[in-house]
Design a protein around this motif. Structure first.
Motif, PDB file in Angstrom:
ATOM      1  N   PHE A  38       0.819  -1.207   0.000  1.00 28.96           N
ATOM      2  CA  PHE A  38       0.000   0.000   0.000  1.00 28.96           C
ATOM      3  C   PHE A  38       0.860   1.267   0.000  1.00 28.96           C
ATOM      4  O   PHE A  38       0.504   2.261  -0.629  1.00 28.96           O
ATOM      5  CB  PHE A  38      -1.012  -0.009   1.144  1.00 28.96           C
ATOM      6  N   ARG A  39       2.016   1.216   0.652  1.00 32.66           N
ATOM      7  CA  ARG A  39       2.936   2.358   0.612  1.00 32.66           C
ATOM      8  C   ARG A  39       3.455   2.559  -0.809  1.00 32.66           C
ATOM      9  O   ARG A  39       3.469   3.676  -1.328  1.00 32.66           O
ATOM     10  CB  ARG A  39       4.113   2.151   1.566  1.00 32.66           C
ATOM     11  N   ILE A  40       3.859   1.473  -1.457  1.00 31.86           N
ATOM     12  CA  ILE A  40       4.361   1.544  -2.832  1.00 31.86           C
ATOM     13  C   ILE A  40       3.278   2.083  -3.758  1.00 31.86           C
ATOM     14  O   ILE A  40       3.548   2.936  -4.609  1.00 31.86           O
ATOM     15  CB  ILE A  40       4.854   0.157  -3.303  1.00 31.86           C
ATOM     16  N   LEU A  41       2.056   1.613  -3.586  1.00 30.14           N
ATOM     17  CA  LEU A  41       0.954   2.088  -4.429  1.00 30.14           C
ATOM     18  C   LEU A  41       0.679   3.572  -4.211  1.00 30.14           C
ATOM     19  O   LEU A  41       0.313   4.285  -5.143  1.00 30.14           O
ATOM     20  CB  LEU A  41      -0.312   1.267  -4.168  1.00 30.14           C
ATOM     21  N   GLY A  42       0.862   4.039  -2.984  1.00 32.34           N
ATOM     22  CA  GLY A  42       0.654   5.444  -2.693  1.00 32.34           C
ATOM     23  C   GLY A  42       1.737   6.347  -3.265  1.00 32.34           C
ATOM     24  O   GLY A  42       1.506   7.523  -3.531  1.00 32.34           O
ATOM     25  N   GLU A  43       2.924   5.787  -3.479  1.00 33.73           N
ATOM     26  CA  GLU A  43       4.067   6.572  -3.960  1.00 33.73           C
ATOM     27  C   GLU A  43       4.314   6.444  -5.464  1.00 33.73           C
ATOM     28  O   GLU A  43       5.146   7.156  -6.007  1.00 33.73           O
ATOM     29  CB  GLU A  43       5.333   6.137  -3.220  1.00 33.73           C
ATOM     30  N   ASN A  44       3.631   5.504  -6.127  1.00 39.35           N
ATOM     31  CA  ASN A  44       3.884   5.229  -7.539  1.00 39.35           C
ATOM     32  C   ASN A  44       2.580   5.097  -8.313  1.00 39.35           C
ATOM     33  O   ASN A  44       1.567   4.695  -7.756  1.00 39.35           O
ATOM     34  CB  ASN A  44       4.669   3.916  -7.689  1.00 39.35           C
ATOM     35  N   GLN A  45       2.665   5.374  -9.586  1.00 37.58           N
ATOM     36  CA  GLN A  45       1.533   5.165 -10.498  1.00 37.58           C
ATOM     37  C   GLN A  45       1.681   3.758 -11.069  1.00 37.58           C
ATOM     38  O   GLN A  45       2.336   3.556 -12.078  1.00 37.58           O
ATOM     39  CB  GLN A  45       1.564   6.227 -11.605  1.00 37.58           C
ATOM     40  N   ILE A  46       1.085   2.785 -10.389  1.00 36.86           N
ATOM     41  CA  ILE A  46       1.206   1.380 -10.788  1.00 36.86           C
ATOM     42  C   ILE A  46       0.057   1.026 -11.730  1.00 36.86           C
ATOM     43  O   ILE A  46      -1.113   1.287 -11.434  1.00 36.86           O
ATOM     44  CB  ILE A  46       1.182   0.453  -9.545  1.00 36.86           C
ATOM     45  N   GLY A  47       0.401   0.400 -12.853  1.00 34.89           N
ATOM     46  CA  GLY A  47      -0.613   0.039 -13.841  1.00 34.89           C
ATOM     47  C   GLY A  47      -1.087  -1.402 -13.746  1.00 34.89           C
ATOM     48  O   GLY A  47      -2.122  -1.753 -14.301  1.00 34.89           O
ATOM     49  N   LEU A  48      -0.336  -2.257 -13.036  1.00 34.45           N
ATOM     50  CA  LEU A  48      -0.671  -3.680 -12.940  1.00 34.45           C
ATOM     51  C   LEU A  48       0.052  -4.266 -11.742  1.00 34.45           C
ATOM     52  O   LEU A  48       1.182  -3.875 -11.434  1.00 34.45           O
ATOM     53  CB  LEU A  48      -0.221  -4.423 -14.206  1.00 34.45           C
ATOM     54  N   ILE A  49      -0.602  -5.232 -11.095  1.00 33.56           N
ATOM     55  CA  ILE A  49       0.030  -5.961  -9.993  1.00 33.56           C
ATOM     56  C   ILE A  49       0.037  -7.444 -10.344  1.00 33.56           C
ATOM     57  O   ILE A  49      -1.015  -8.032 -10.618  1.00 33.56           O
ATOM     58  CB  ILE A  49      -0.729  -5.751  -8.663  1.00 33.56           C
ATOM     59  N   LEU A  50       1.238  -8.031 -10.365  1.00 35.03           N
ATOM     60  CA  LEU A  50       1.385  -9.481 -10.444  1.00 35.03           C
ATOM     61  C   LEU A  50       1.541  -9.946  -9.006  1.00 35.03           C
ATOM     62  O   LEU A  50       2.334  -9.369  -8.257  1.00 35.03           O
ATOM     63  CB  LEU A  50       2.655  -9.866 -11.207  1.00 35.03           C
ATOM     64  N   MET A  51       0.779 -10.965  -8.597  1.00 35.11           N
ATOM     65  CA  MET A  51       0.800 -11.342  -7.190  1.00 35.11           C
ATOM     66  C   MET A  51       0.807 -12.858  -7.012  1.00 35.11           C
ATOM     67  O   MET A  51      -0.051 -13.552  -7.535  1.00 35.11           O
ATOM     68  CB  MET A  51      -0.423 -10.760  -6.483  1.00 35.11           C
TER      69      MET A  51
END
Length: 120
Positions: A38-51
């Motif tokens: 959630f910190r990474i998502l708040g600091e970056n414009q992420i277009g896709l998550i591989l999980m």
């Protein structure tokens, strides 16, 4: 500018392999074990998550459900990865956009990412 994807995986070897492949395909890859997601998502414009589904401290499907419950992250495509024979059902039940079965063919990973995160 390269499209950014976040890869949630706790196996360092697989994480490095996928990151290297996606970087070669001109994506910017951020890797994490999920704890800082959630910190990474708040600091970056992420277009896709591989999980990955099986994390040492949680499950990818649980994290996916948390993502889908938040207005600010619900629209980010999530692709679940697992060797579980039930990965298709797991991906559907948590709201993921798709899944990749392990062991995977590298081209399946490239094609699936490109489907949900086109290169700019």
């Amino acid at each position: 500018m390269k499209q950014k994807l976040l890869y949630i995986e706790d196996d360092q070897g697989i994480s490095e392999l996928i990151a290297e492949i996606m970087e070669y395909e001109h994506y910017h890859v951020i890797t994490d074990d999920g704890k800082s997601m959630f910190r990474i998502l708040g600091e970056n414009q992420i277009g896709l998550i591989l999980m990955d589904q099986r994390l040492f401290w949680s499950t990818g499907s649980q994290l996916c459900m948390e993502l889908k419950a938040k207005p600010e992250t619900k629209d980010i495509p999530v692709i679940m990865m697992s060797s579980s024979p039930d990965i298709e059902r797991i991906a559907l039940s948590c709201g993921a956009s798709g899944f990749i079965k392990k062991p995977f063919d590298l081209y399946d990973v490239i094609d699936t990412v490109a489907k949900y995160l086109p290169k700019v």
